[in-house]
Design a protein around this motif. Sequence first.
Motif, PDB file in Angstrom:
ATOM      1  N   MET A   1      21.226 -16.777  -0.906  1.00  0.00           N
ATOM      2  CA  MET A   1      20.261 -16.796   0.199  1.00  0.00           C
ATOM      3  C   MET A   1      19.092 -17.705  -0.144  1.00  0.00           C
TER       4      MET A   1
ATOM      5  N   GLU B   1      29.647 -11.750  11.262  1.00  0.00           N
ATOM      6  CA  GLU B   1      30.576 -12.008  10.172  1.00  0.00           C
ATOM      7  C   GLU B   1      32.036 -12.008  10.597  1.00  0.00           C
TER       8      GLU B   1
ATOM      9  N   GLY C   1      25.277 -10.773   9.460  1.00  0.00           N
ATOM     10  CA  GLY C   1      26.240  -9.710   9.228  1.00  0.00           C
ATOM     11  C   GLY C   1      26.971  -9.345  10.501  1.00  0.00           C
TER      12      GLY C   1
ATOM     13  N   ASN D   1      13.656 -13.198   7.580  1.00  0.00           N
ATOM     14  CA  ASN D   1      14.875 -13.172   6.772  1.00  0.00           C
ATOM     15  C   ASN D   1      15.653 -11.877   6.958  1.00  0.00           C
TER      16      ASN D   1
ATOM     17  N   PHE E   1      15.488   5.299   0.349  1.00  0.00           N
ATOM     18  CA  PHE E   1      15.520   5.842   1.703  1.00  0.00           C
ATOM     19  C   PHE E   1      16.366   7.114   1.800  1.00  0.00           C
TER      20      PHE E   1
ATOM     21  N   TYR F   1      13.918  -1.346   6.397  1.00  0.00           N
ATOM     22  CA  TYR F   1      14.665  -1.154   5.154  1.00  0.00           C
ATOM     23  C   TYR F   1      14.743  -2.451   4.351  1.00  0.00           C
ATOM     24  N   LEU F   2      15.125  -3.532   5.021  1.00  0.00           N
ATOM     25  CA  LEU F   2      15.281  -4.794   4.293  1.00  0.00           C
ATOM     26  C   LEU F   2      13.935  -5.347   3.845  1.00  0.00           C
TER      27      LEU F   2
ATOM     28  N   GLU G   1      13.258 -12.348  -4.280  1.00  0.00           N
ATOM     29  CA  GLU G   1      12.112 -12.201  -3.372  1.00  0.00           C
ATOM     30  C   GLU G   1      10.963 -11.487  -4.077  1.00  0.00           C
TER      31      GLU G   1
ATOM     32  N   LEU H   1      19.429 -11.886   8.283  1.00  0.00           N
ATOM     33  CA  LEU H   1      20.492 -11.250   7.500  1.00  0.00           C
ATOM     34  C   LEU H   1      21.310 -10.294   8.373  1.00  0.00           C
TER      35      LEU H   1
ATOM     36  N   PRO I   1      26.412  -5.069   7.072  1.00  0.00           N
ATOM     37  CA  PRO I   1      27.633  -5.822   6.817  1.00  0.00           C
ATOM     38  C   PRO I   1      27.306  -7.293   6.557  1.00  0.00           C
ATOM     39  N   GLY I   2      28.168  -7.971   5.847  1.00  0.00           N
ATOM     40  CA  GLY I   2      28.012  -9.414   5.689  1.00  0.00           C
ATOM     41  C   GLY I   2      27.360  -9.825   4.386  1.00  0.00           C
TER      42      GLY I   2
ATOM     43  N   ALA J   1      16.332  -0.781  10.377  1.00  0.00           N
ATOM     44  CA  ALA J   1      17.060  -1.731   9.541  1.00  0.00           C
ATOM     45  C   ALA J   1      16.113  -2.817   9.036  1.00  0.00           C
TER      46      ALA J   1
ATOM     47  N   LEU K   1      12.212  -8.721   1.606  1.00  0.00           N
ATOM     48  CA  LEU K   1      12.556  -9.775   2.556  1.00  0.00           C
ATOM     49  C   LEU K   1      11.482  -9.874   3.641  1.00  0.00           C
TER      50      LEU K   1
ATOM     51  N   ILE L   1      20.327   1.973   5.316  1.00  0.00           N
ATOM     52  CA  ILE L   1      20.973   1.274   6.427  1.00  0.00           C
ATOM     53  C   ILE L   1      22.201   0.509   5.926  1.00  0.00           C
TER      54      ILE L   1
ATOM     55  N   SER M   1       6.902  -6.353   3.287  1.00  0.00           N
ATOM     56  CA  SER M   1       7.491  -7.165   2.219  1.00  0.00           C
ATOM     57  C   SER M   1       6.464  -7.509   1.146  1.00  0.00           C
TER      58      SER M   1
END
Lengths: 470, 250
Positions: free
Chosen positions: A1, A443, A440, A432, B88, A422-423, B109, A436, B95-96, A419, A428, B92, B77
């Motif tokens: 990435m 995909e 996904g 980003n 958590f 979470y990321l 990061e 992501l 996928p991918g 989501a 991130l 979550i 972030s």
Amino acid sequence: MKDEKTVIEDVNREFYDFRFEEGDDVFRVSEGLTEAIVSEISREKNDPDWMREFRLRSLEIYKRTDMPDWGPPIDGLNMDNIVTYVRPNAGMKASWEDVPDDIKTTFERLGIPEAERKSLAGVGAQYDSELVYHNVKKEVAEKGVIYTDIESALHGEYGEMIRAHFMKLVPPQDHKFAALHGAVWSGGSFVYVPRGVSVEIPLQSYFRLNAPGAGQFEHTLIIVDEGADLHFIEGCSAPKYNVANLHAGCVELFVGRNARLRYSTIENWSKNMYNLNTKRALVEEGGKIEWVSGSFGSHTSYLYPMSILNGRGARSEFTGITFAGHGQNLDTGCKIVHNAPETSSYVNTRSISKSGGISTFRSSVVVNKNAENSKSSVSCQSLMVDSESRSDTIPAMDIKTDKADIGHEAKIGRISDDAVFYLMSRGLSEENAKALIVSGFAENVSKELPLEYAVEMNNLIRIEMKGAIG
Amino acid sequence: MEEKLLVIKNLRSGLEDKEILKGIDLEIGKGETHVIMGPNGAGKSTLGNVIMGNPVYTVTAGTAEYCGEDLFEMSVSERAKKGIFMSFQNPIEVPGISLENFLRSASEEVTGERVRIWPFHKEIEKNLGILDMDGAYADRDLNVGFSGGEKKKAEILQLMMLKPKLAILDETDSGLDVDAVKTVSGGIREYQKDADASLLIITHNAAILESLRVDKVHVIVDGRIVETKGPELIDEIVKDGFAKYEEQGE
């Protein structure tokens, strides 16, 4: 990435927002499309007589056919000035210097070689790409495969074969833009794979885009004979620069008994483009058509590749992804006609809309009375990146026999805040994180593509996702 | 000298129409392990989420300093980059991207440095071993198709790989069987080996704490910390529950 990020982090999505400079009256022709103009095109192309007549017949049909009134608005197309679209190069000297800096930068960032950049911008020296093209051609020619430009093939030993198939699947009567295509088509590919031959490397039309008028009204005709196997890739993920903003191409695919054809497309038109493309495949007994379709770019798209399953056990697989950003209205999907027993179709699509973009999935499945014991499964998922974007699903089914197994599934959703949170909690940025999630989501399509295309498509999604915030 | 990592004063926060935290004061020093206990709905998870920056919750009053900086001025972030991590309750599925690739980019990061692929891979393998997970999990898409227990373990793997300064564990033990709790606890102990590693463990189950060093235990009832003591408080709560604090609150 990290790698991808360093390559593209400064890419601004405005790089794709080309404007059609209408202000310049030099290129304006105020009259409509006439017999004289079509005859002139035909003369310049040195058409055989039947083709000239075909063009003129199509012109008649074009004139008496109404504009489609059921899809996204296409008022932006000024049909009185259709000549502007048909003869974009009239009096124009296209040169690399005239190509906007932004698009040059985009090519650079996507890693497109210099020679191909020029060709993609429509100003390339033809021999640059022809060289590559000829090498591929030589390799497959040894197996008896014909891969050539369709205009010159009209005059060769395959002229009769083309005549027997040309616009037989997509007749000019189909709709106004099919008729227009019949009248003014220009450039494109012709492929014939003889009985039992498997072509191991995918054939790519990528190298052919710089032919005059190609990428606008190009015609692709592919015949895969009994038991043969081919993967054909159309287009590429770099934005195509076109001065005129109408694309009305036509793709006709003939898949013989027990033959297989995979037809992959990634389209990324500049964002002023009206993409009104028609694609259709006829599949005989035991044959299989596999569509892989990525629709990016364009202002408005109408794109519904159609499979006619015409022999017992014929199959169709459609995998598609559509990405509609700001100001885009992309109406995509597919059509399937089950016209023989034991035929099967499988449709799996993803659509993404962001920044007010509209993405509509439209499908039509027809199972005729004679198509007993056929199966169809349609699944479409839509993802909206933000709350201003729109996503619609319009499935139509016409099942004329009781002995068929039909399934349909549609899901529409938004990127969940959970989501993203979470990321982001893993470092991130919001951008980003969303990119992501979208990659996904896409995909299932990218994994259908050859590796280098999958990488390009992921890059494209990332570039499109940049600037999604704020 | 005792260094303060996180200092929260009079924190009030909640959802749009409902105040959940009603004046929280909490100080966590470098290397300390704090435990938050309390009945359901007391605001335990909300506290963790507010520290991490979950946008669902609005902060209406109070201050929070993290490493001397205003926590509430930082994006989620930024908080992660400055060393805050949260395990958590419901991780979550993404996928991918594989767990390993995701961890590598997250690590880059957070640290701002390139990760060396091979040593990183060895470290993942080692930590998966500690967590009693098959090495194949590293190649699977992030949390996709993981069972509830596997997701919790994967969160602890992320903790072990990202090495935050302050780790919030939001009911990491809920839904785990006895053996899995022990395994997860082993992973947390690995993290505690770093003298500067601080923890805020949110739980209503003492089992996960058994083999861990605990400095302070707080009881939250109805959005307020009603009791703070040393680790001996864990046993009291195991024995008597929260009843006496709940009466206090009313």
